[in-house]
Each structure stands twice: as C-alpha cells, then as structure tokens.
Design a protein around this motif. Structure first.
Motif, PDB file in Angstrom:
ATOM      1  N   ARG A   1       9.020   9.677 -16.058  1.00  0.00           N
ATOM      2  CA  ARG A   1       7.709   9.394 -15.634  1.00  0.00           C
ATOM      3  C   ARG A   1       7.777   8.017 -14.646  1.00  0.00           C
ATOM      4  O   ARG A   1       8.603   7.362 -14.722  1.00  0.00           O
ATOM      5  CB  ARG A   1       6.685   9.205 -16.664  1.00  0.00           C
ATOM      6  N   HIS A   2       6.856   8.091 -13.637  1.00  0.00           N
ATOM      7  CA  HIS A   2       6.924   6.884 -12.857  1.00  0.00           C
ATOM      8  C   HIS A   2       5.581   6.353 -12.989  1.00  0.00           C
ATOM      9  O   HIS A   2       4.415   6.950 -12.741  1.00  0.00           O
ATOM     10  CB  HIS A   2       7.164   7.336 -11.448  1.00  0.00           C
ATOM     11  N   ILE A   3       5.516   5.097 -13.241  1.00  0.00           N
ATOM     12  CA  ILE A   3       4.297   4.202 -13.590  1.00  0.00           C
ATOM     13  C   ILE A   3       4.196   3.257 -12.417  1.00  0.00           C
ATOM     14  O   ILE A   3       4.935   2.380 -12.193  1.00  0.00           O
ATOM     15  CB  ILE A   3       4.185   3.706 -14.986  1.00  0.00           C
ATOM     16  N   TYR A   4       3.031   3.374 -11.720  1.00  0.00           N
ATOM     17  CA  TYR A   4       2.786   2.311 -10.492  1.00  0.00           C
ATOM     18  C   TYR A   4       1.764   1.330 -11.259  1.00  0.00           C
ATOM     19  O   TYR A   4       0.900   1.406 -11.584  1.00  0.00           O
ATOM     20  CB  TYR A   4       2.127   2.947  -9.369  1.00  0.00           C
ATOM     21  N   LEU A   5       2.360   0.005 -10.929  1.00  0.00           N
ATOM     22  CA  LEU A   5       1.633  -1.217 -11.437  1.00  0.00           C
ATOM     23  C   LEU A   5       0.769  -1.788 -10.092  1.00  0.00           C
ATOM     24  O   LEU A   5       1.587  -2.178  -9.213  1.00  0.00           O
ATOM     25  CB  LEU A   5       2.289  -2.110 -12.100  1.00  0.00           C
ATOM     26  N   CYS A   6      -0.556  -1.892 -10.229  1.00  0.00           N
ATOM     27  CA  CYS A   6      -1.218  -2.558  -9.050  1.00  0.00           C
ATOM     28  C   CYS A   6      -2.250  -3.708  -9.570  1.00  0.00           C
ATOM     29  O   CYS A   6      -2.575  -3.849 -10.514  1.00  0.00           O
ATOM     30  CB  CYS A   6      -2.106  -1.342  -8.290  1.00  0.00           C
ATOM     31  N   GLU A   7      -2.737  -4.170  -8.272  1.00  0.00           N
ATOM     32  CA  GLU A   7      -3.681  -5.462  -8.652  1.00  0.00           C
ATOM     33  C   GLU A   7      -5.124  -4.783  -8.832  1.00  0.00           C
ATOM     34  O   GLU A   7      -5.425  -3.331  -8.640  1.00  0.00           O
ATOM     35  CB  GLU A   7      -3.848  -5.949  -7.039  1.00  0.00           C
ATOM     36  N   ASP A   8      -5.827  -5.481  -9.854  1.00  0.00           N
ATOM     37  CA  ASP A   8      -7.076  -5.043 -10.348  1.00  0.00           C
ATOM     38  C   ASP A   8      -8.352  -5.127  -9.098  1.00  0.00           C
ATOM     39  O   ASP A   8      -8.958  -5.867  -8.950  1.00  0.00           O
ATOM     40  CB  ASP A   8      -7.663  -5.819 -11.445  1.00  0.00           C
ATOM     41  N   SER A   9      -8.030  -3.979  -8.183  1.00  0.00           N
ATOM     42  CA  SER A   9      -9.210  -4.105  -6.949  1.00  0.00           C
ATOM     43  C   SER A   9      -8.949  -2.709  -6.561  1.00  0.00           C
ATOM     44  O   SER A   9      -8.190  -1.964  -6.832  1.00  0.00           O
ATOM     45  CB  SER A   9      -8.585  -5.194  -5.890  1.00  0.00           C
TER      46      SER A   9
ATOM     47  N   ILE B   1      -5.677  -0.426  -6.261  1.00  0.00           N
ATOM     48  CA  ILE B   1      -5.794   0.983  -6.468  1.00  0.00           C
ATOM     49  C   ILE B   1      -5.176   1.873  -5.817  1.00  0.00           C
ATOM     50  O   ILE B   1      -4.258   2.662  -5.519  1.00  0.00           O
ATOM     51  CB  ILE B   1      -6.864   1.336  -7.269  1.00  0.00           C
ATOM     52  N   PHE B   2      -5.912   1.856  -4.293  1.00  0.00           N
ATOM     53  CA  PHE B   2      -5.726   2.509  -3.192  1.00  0.00           C
ATOM     54  C   PHE B   2      -4.280   2.473  -2.760  1.00  0.00           C
ATOM     55  O   PHE B   2      -3.585   3.430  -2.337  1.00  0.00           O
ATOM     56  CB  PHE B   2      -6.660   2.393  -2.271  1.00  0.00           C
ATOM     57  N   SER B   3      -3.605   1.280  -2.701  1.00  0.00           N
ATOM     58  CA  SER B   3      -2.442   1.060  -2.163  1.00  0.00           C
ATOM     59  C   SER B   3      -1.308   1.930  -3.362  1.00  0.00           C
ATOM     60  O   SER B   3      -0.256   2.389  -2.868  1.00  0.00           O
ATOM     61  CB  SER B   3      -1.976  -0.587  -2.418  1.00  0.00           C
ATOM     62  N   ALA B   4      -1.841   1.694  -4.566  1.00  0.00           N
ATOM     63  CA  ALA B   4      -0.759   2.430  -5.270  1.00  0.00           C
ATOM     64  C   ALA B   4      -1.142   3.912  -5.223  1.00  0.00           C
ATOM     65  O   ALA B   4       0.006   4.764  -5.427  1.00  0.00           O
ATOM     66  CB  ALA B   4      -1.151   2.117  -7.064  1.00  0.00           C
ATOM     67  N   ILE B   5      -1.963   4.441  -5.046  1.00  0.00           N
ATOM     68  CA  ILE B   5      -2.111   5.798  -4.889  1.00  0.00           C
ATOM     69  C   ILE B   5      -1.562   6.243  -3.624  1.00  0.00           C
ATOM     70  O   ILE B   5      -0.861   7.305  -3.659  1.00  0.00           O
ATOM     71  CB  ILE B   5      -3.727   6.244  -4.770  1.00  0.00           C
ATOM     72  N   TYR B   6      -1.398   5.454  -2.574  1.00  0.00           N
ATOM     73  CA  TYR B   6      -0.812   5.747  -1.146  1.00  0.00           C
ATOM     74  C   TYR B   6       0.649   5.928  -1.606  1.00  0.00           C
ATOM     75  O   TYR B   6       1.458   6.731  -1.016  1.00  0.00           O
ATOM     76  CB  TYR B   6      -1.120   4.661  -0.100  1.00  0.00           C
ATOM     77  N   LYS B   7       1.138   4.843  -2.416  1.00  0.00           N
ATOM     78  CA  LYS B   7       2.572   4.714  -2.798  1.00  0.00           C
ATOM     79  C   LYS B   7       2.998   5.918  -3.344  1.00  0.00           C
ATOM     80  O   LYS B   7       4.172   6.609  -3.335  1.00  0.00           O
ATOM     81  CB  LYS B   7       2.893   3.359  -3.428  1.00  0.00           C
ATOM     82  N   ALA B   8       2.202   6.339  -4.423  1.00  0.00           N
ATOM     83  CA  ALA B   8       2.411   7.570  -5.332  1.00  0.00           C
ATOM     84  C   ALA B   8       2.602   8.789  -4.510  1.00  0.00           C
ATOM     85  O   ALA B   8       3.380   9.718  -4.568  1.00  0.00           O
ATOM     86  CB  ALA B   8       1.294   7.543  -6.374  1.00  0.00           C
ATOM     87  N   TYR B   9       1.810   8.995  -3.707  1.00  0.00           N
ATOM     88  CA  TYR B   9       1.970  10.052  -2.513  1.00  0.00           C
ATOM     89  C   TYR B   9       3.226  10.008  -1.694  1.00  0.00           C
ATOM     90  O   TYR B   9       3.693  10.970  -1.726  1.00  0.00           O
ATOM     91  CB  TYR B   9       0.745  10.278  -1.677  1.00  0.00           C
TER      92      TYR B   9
ATOM     93  N   VAL C   1       3.324  -2.411  -7.396  1.00  0.00           N
ATOM     94  CA  VAL C   1       2.833  -2.326  -5.783  1.00  0.00           C
ATOM     95  C   VAL C   1       2.038  -3.405  -5.230  1.00  0.00           C
ATOM     96  O   VAL C   1       1.259  -3.893  -5.915  1.00  0.00           O
ATOM     97  CB  VAL C   1       2.050  -0.828  -5.773  1.00  0.00           C
ATOM     98  N   GLU C   2       2.561  -3.653  -4.135  1.00  0.00           N
ATOM     99  CA  GLU C   2       1.868  -5.065  -3.496  1.00  0.00           C
ATOM    100  C   GLU C   2       0.601  -4.195  -2.734  1.00  0.00           C
ATOM    101  O   GLU C   2       0.699  -3.360  -1.986  1.00  0.00           O
ATOM    102  CB  GLU C   2       2.780  -5.739  -2.396  1.00  0.00           C
ATOM    103  N   THR C   3      -0.438  -5.064  -2.744  1.00  0.00           N
ATOM    104  CA  THR C   3      -1.733  -4.577  -2.033  1.00  0.00           C
ATOM    105  C   THR C   3      -1.533  -4.561  -0.683  1.00  0.00           C
ATOM    106  O   THR C   3      -1.058  -5.790   0.193  1.00  0.00           O
ATOM    107  CB  THR C   3      -2.855  -5.483  -2.593  1.00  0.00           C
ATOM    108  N   ASP C   4      -1.727  -3.391   0.001  1.00  0.00           N
ATOM    109  CA  ASP C   4      -1.374  -3.352   1.434  1.00  0.00           C
ATOM    110  C   ASP C   4      -2.836  -2.805   2.095  1.00  0.00           C
ATOM    111  O   ASP C   4      -3.192  -1.293   1.634  1.00  0.00           O
ATOM    112  CB  ASP C   4      -0.547  -2.325   1.734  1.00  0.00           C
ATOM    113  N   TYR C   5      -3.567  -3.712   2.799  1.00  0.00           N
ATOM    114  CA  TYR C   5      -4.993  -3.181   3.177  1.00  0.00           C
ATOM    115  C   TYR C   5      -4.883  -1.922   4.229  1.00  0.00           C
ATOM    116  O   TYR C   5      -5.962  -1.276   4.199  1.00  0.00           O
ATOM    117  CB  TYR C   5      -5.585  -4.483   3.522  1.00  0.00           C
ATOM    118  N   ASP C   6      -3.956  -2.013   5.005  1.00  0.00           N
ATOM    119  CA  ASP C   6      -3.856  -0.703   5.954  1.00  0.00           C
ATOM    120  C   ASP C   6      -3.877   0.384   5.091  1.00  0.00           C
ATOM    121  O   ASP C   6      -4.439   1.581   5.477  1.00  0.00           O
ATOM    122  CB  ASP C   6      -2.757  -1.084   6.762  1.00  0.00           C
TER     123      ASP C   6
END
Length: 256
Positions: free
Chosen positions: A3-11, A15-23, A52-57
C-alpha cells in the motif's frame, strides 16, 4: 500488494497536491491512501509512505479538473470539506474525486457510499460552525475606529464568513481574525474583503487598544447581563445548549 500512503499538508491545496501525486504515480487507487501529515497514527507494515509537498500549480489543475469533469457544486462541496478539522477528510475527498471522474455530477447523489457519508457528515459539521460564528461573532471598536472581531474555530471557516459580513457592514472598516488558523479578513469602507495569513508577530499585534466608548459599552453590557439574570432560574445545561462553551472565548460577558 504494497500500500502507498501519501502524507500531505492540512489544507485544500495540500490534499489536491497529494491527489495529483497519487494519480501521477499510477500504483492503483485501490492501493493508495491519503492522510494529513502530523496527525497521530501507527505506521503499518508493508506500506510505503510518501511525503507530498504542497504544489499550488498541481492543486489548481486538480481543482480545474473537478469543476470541468464533475461540477462546480462538487468543487464547492470538496473545498468546504477540505477546510474541516477532521483528518479523515483527505482520503474521503480522494475517493470522491475518483468516483466523480467516473460518473460525473451524479456522484453527489451516491449517498450510500462510505466516503460520501463521511463527507456529508463533515459538511454538516462545518456548515453548522459557519452559521454559529455568523450569529455569535462580536465586534469591538478600536481606538482607530476599526471594528475588530476574533474567532477560535475548529475548522478553517473564516473565508465563508466574508460575504456575510461584507454585505452587512459594507460601510465600515472591520477586521476578523482567526486566532487558531492564523488567518484574517480585512475590509475597508465599501471595498472588497481581503483574506490573508498571519504570523506569530501579527497575532501579538492584534492585542490592540479599545476606544474609550467601547470600554464603557463593555462595562454596561456586563452589568446588564448580570442584572437581568435570575439566579434561582439559572439553567447551565440550557445555556450550553443554546451557546456552547466553544464559542464563548471572546465574549465579554463570560470573561473576568
């Protein structure tokens, strides 16, 4: 499978950055999970953790995809949930987007899905908190004439208060500070409201001086509240039901 668990900032952006990375990683959605970094949890065997670092783009790309391929209402729903204090929101949003990209705007009607039940419970809680602060927020007049209010919400509800108070106090200068999430709304006379972040130094500077008239009104208000109270009929349980303790921190009648 691992399993792969993505840890992200609480914002929402985190969360969107982690979702992008998972895809992007293409491990398979069934093997992925998204969690808020910093929350206590036991690390599991046979799991690979990705910070996962927050990436606004990237976050903007995910937001645009939700609006385009699901609906604007779905984006509003997801963004509001992302502002909640509840950590389970991150993985529920991830599952919501997966389902939404498959079925489109109909995903909003999939009420029996576990992730939808989680998101609707989160949405109900944050919506209740938004309405409560619209009712309970107190403004205090400072020496410079600015109306100043403070809140201590569990969720990051401050952006959802802007339109309400901008409509009702459009001709006033006012500031609302969220002392928990370190954000602030700033409104000038007949201007649009600005939403900004604060530092520790900014929070210290918020301890500003009240106007002389404001001090007198505060004294009168406390005397009024104490005078009309009937000690023999005090009902603490009913008081807490109508005005929970969480909302009383900045109310003068409950302070020394």
């Amino acid at each position: 499978m691992e399993r792969h668990i993505y840890l992200c900032e609480d914002s929402a952006e985190g969360i969107f950055s982690a979702i992008y990375k998972a895809y992007e990683d293409r491990y398979g959605h069934a093997n992925n999970e998204i969690r808020i970094e910093g929350n206590d949890f036991n690390r599991e065997l046979f799991c690979e953790y990705h910070r996962v670092e927050t990436d606004y783009d990237r976050a903007v790309k995910v937001a645009r995809t939700i609006c385009r391929d699901i609906s604007d209402a779905a984006y509003d729903f997801v963004h509001r949930a992302a502002c909640s204090w509840q950590p389970e929101k991150a993985d529920a949003i991830y599952h919501f987007i997966q389902e939404g990209l498959r079925v489109g705007e109909r995903v909003m009607n999939h009420l029996t899905a576990p992730h939808m039940q989680t998101l609707y419970a989160i949405d109900r809680n944050i919506t209740n908190e938004i309405h409560a602060f619209k009712e309970f927020l107190r403004f205090e007049e400072l020496e410079n004439g600015v109306l100043f209010g403070r809140i201590n919400p569990k969720s990051a509800v401050l952006p959802y208060l802007a339109d309400h108070f901008e409509d009702r106090f459009s001709g006033e200068k006012w500031v609302i500070a969220d002392t928990v999430h370190r954000t602030v709304l700033i409104h000038g006379v007949n201007q649009h409201t600005i939403y900004a972040a604060m530092t520790e130094a900014d929070l210290e500077e918020l301890m500003l001086h009240y106007s002389a008239e404001e001090k007198e009104w505060q004294k009168l208000w406390k005397v009024f509240v104490d005078t009309i109270a009937i000690k023999e009929r005090v009902n603490r349980n009913l008081q807490r039901q109508m005005l929970p303790l969480h909302f009383r921190k900045y109310m003068k009648e409950f302070s020394d």
